[in-house]
Design an enzyme around this catalytic site. Structure first.
Site, PDB file in Angstrom:
ATOM      1  CB  SER A   9     -10.060  52.273 -27.215  1.00 52.91           C
ATOM      2  OG  SER A   9     -10.005  52.061 -28.614  1.00 52.91           O
ATOM      3  CG  ASP A  36     -11.984  54.044 -31.355  1.00 53.23           C
ATOM      4  OD1 ASP A  36     -12.521  55.143 -31.125  1.00 53.23           O
ATOM      5  OD2 ASP A  36     -11.126  53.537 -30.603  1.00 53.23           O
ATOM      6  CG  HIS A  67     -15.082  57.852 -31.257  1.00 55.52           C
ATOM      7  ND1 HIS A  67     -13.741  58.030 -30.963  1.00 55.52           N
ATOM      8  CD2 HIS A  67     -15.468  58.971 -31.924  1.00 55.52           C
ATOM      9  CE1 HIS A  67     -13.340  59.198 -31.442  1.00 55.52           C
ATOM     10  NE2 HIS A  67     -14.364  59.788 -32.035  1.00 55.52           N
ATOM     11  N   GLY A 143      -7.880  58.248 -35.807  1.00 55.83           N
ATOM     12  CA  GLY A 143      -7.372  57.269 -36.765  1.00 55.83           C
ATOM     13  C   GLY A 143      -6.717  56.053 -36.127  1.00 55.83           C
ATOM     14  CG  PHE A 144      -3.763  54.984 -36.869  1.00 51.85           C
ATOM     15  CD1 PHE A 144      -3.863  53.716 -37.429  1.00 51.85           C
ATOM     16  CD2 PHE A 144      -3.815  56.090 -37.717  1.00 51.85           C
ATOM     17  CE1 PHE A 144      -4.007  53.552 -38.806  1.00 51.85           C
ATOM     18  CE2 PHE A 144      -3.963  55.943 -39.096  1.00 51.85           C
ATOM     19  CZ  PHE A 144      -4.054  54.660 -39.637  1.00 51.85           C
ATOM     20  CG  ASP A 176     -10.667  58.634 -27.918  1.00 47.58           C
ATOM     21  OD1 ASP A 176      -9.714  57.888 -27.634  1.00 47.58           O
ATOM     22  OD2 ASP A 176     -11.468  58.407 -28.849  1.00 47.58           O
ATOM     23  N   GLY A 177      -7.443  59.611 -26.481  1.00 46.65           N
ATOM     24  CA  GLY A 177      -6.173  59.673 -27.204  1.00 46.65           C
ATOM     25  C   GLY A 177      -4.975  59.885 -26.296  1.00 46.65           C
ATOM     26  N   GLY A 178      -4.097  58.890 -26.252  1.00 46.13           N
ATOM     27  CA  GLY A 178      -2.852  59.038 -25.497  1.00 46.13           C
ATOM     28  C   GLY A 178      -3.023  59.035 -23.991  1.00 46.13           C
ATOM     29  N   GLY A 198      -6.650  52.931 -24.951  1.00 45.99           N
ATOM     30  CA  GLY A 198      -6.466  51.741 -25.781  1.00 45.99           C
ATOM     31  C   GLY A 198      -5.157  51.055 -25.497  1.00 45.99           C
ATOM     32  CB  SER A 199      -1.750  51.618 -26.864  1.00 39.76           C
ATOM     33  OG  SER A 199      -1.806  53.004 -26.635  1.00 39.76           O
TER      34      SER A 199
HETATM   35  C1  DX5 Z   1      -8.287  57.139 -32.160  1.00 41.18           C
HETATM   36  C2  DX5 Z   1      -9.373  56.493 -31.347  1.00 41.18           C
HETATM   37  C3  DX5 Z   1      -8.985  56.209 -29.953  1.00 41.18           C
HETATM   38  C4  DX5 Z   1      -7.821  55.261 -29.782  1.00 41.18           C
HETATM   39  C5  DX5 Z   1      -7.194  55.508 -28.439  1.00 41.18           C
HETATM   40  O1  DX5 Z   1      -8.828  57.588 -33.349  1.00 41.18           O
HETATM   41  O2  DX5 Z   1     -10.514  57.338 -31.300  1.00 41.18           O
HETATM   42  O3  DX5 Z   1     -10.116  55.742 -29.217  1.00 41.18           O
HETATM   43  O4  DX5 Z   1      -8.200  53.907 -29.872  1.00 41.18           O
HETATM   44  O5  DX5 Z   1      -6.030  54.751 -28.328  1.00 41.18           O
HETATM   45  P1  DX5 Z   1      -4.842  55.166 -27.345  1.00 41.18           P
HETATM   46  O6  DX5 Z   1      -5.395  55.159 -25.956  1.00 41.18           O
HETATM   47  O7  DX5 Z   1      -3.803  54.115 -27.573  1.00 41.18           O
HETATM   48  O8  DX5 Z   1      -4.379  56.540 -27.750  1.00 41.18           O
HETATM   49 ZN    ZN Z   2     -12.177  56.750 -29.915  1.00 42.23          ZN
END
Ligand code: DX5
Ligand code: ZN
Length: 216
Positions: A9, A36, A67, A143-144, A176-178, A198-199
């Site tokens: 992401s 995103d 997304h 969101g993040f 998606d997420g974490g 993402g991170s």
């Molecule tokens: C959150 C996004 C995700 C986010 C995932 O709203 O939809 O795609 O970028 O980031 P990580 O992998 O760091 O949770």
């Molecule tokens: Zn996403």
């Protein structure tokens, strides 16, 4: 063993060096890029629009997994399709004729997905599985980047896997997420086909190793 799709992401990339960062994960073996789009209304952040997708399209052949975390996907999806999207996923929580929007996206020649937020049950979208290319299960609140994976979303993945397999639907399950090297294997075991990250990938010293560690 099935091949797991890893979708880095770019919400966690360096926005001043997007081309370079996309290039890094492409070289590291990613086939998809997760983009995103957040409008500050559906979810509490404002990210990027079709102009960025269009600019990036010129720099890579990667599959663009868009997304849409926006309140009015029916107004904007075409801008993203024209900009070079390969898949457009919108949220099941928005007020829109979902079947029609899925049909319109698919008729334009690209793939269509639907996403559910953590509080949304799988039952809300089960009747759409037959016409979807992908269902995106959110394991954080939208969101993040950088939030913690919600373990209690796992049963949703299992339920979807069962339903899709029993009915022989052609629909991928994306999470998606974490996602990191630990949470990825739980998701794969539960039946995921694709993992957004993402991170974990973009903060890694070695993104290639990070990507590899997600599909084990
Ligand atoms: C959150 C996004 C995700 C986010 C995932 O709203 O939809 O795609 O970028 O980031 P990580 O992998 O760091 O949770
Ligand atoms: Zn996403």
């Amino acid at each position: 063993m099935k091949k797991i799709i890893i979708a880095p992401s770019i919400l966690s990339a360096n926005f001043a060096a997007l081309e370079r960062d996309v290039n890094i994960v492409e070289k590291a073996g990613a086939k998809w890029i997760h983009i995103d789009v957040i409008d500050g209304h559906f979810a509490p952040n404002i990210t990027m629009g079709p102009a960025i997708v269009k600019a990036l399209r010129k720099t890579t052949k990667l599959f663009f997994d868009i997304h849409l975390m926006i309140t009015s996907p029916e107004k904007y999806w075409q801008d993203f399709q024209k900009a070079g999207a390969n898949l457009i996923t919108f949220h099941s929580e928005v007020q829109v004729d979902k079947r029609k929007l899925i049909e319109n996206i698919k008729t334009s020649g690209i793939k269509a997905g639907i996403s559910i937020k953590p509080k949304t049950p799988v039952s809300d979208i089960e009747d759409l599985l037959s016409c979807l290319d992908l269902v995106l299960v959110m394991t954080v609140e939208p969101g993040f980047s950088g939030q913690f994976f919600m373990n209690d979303m796992i049963p949703k993945i299992e339920t979807l896997r069962k339903n899709i397999d029993q009915n022989n639907y052609n629909c991928l399950i994306e999470i998606d997420g974490g996602i990191n090297s630990q949470t990825s294997s739980i998701c794969i075991q539960a039946g995921a086909d694709a993992l957004v990250s993402g991170s974990y990938i973009f903060s890694a010293e070695n993104p290639a190793e990070a990507i590899k560690s997600l599909s084990l």
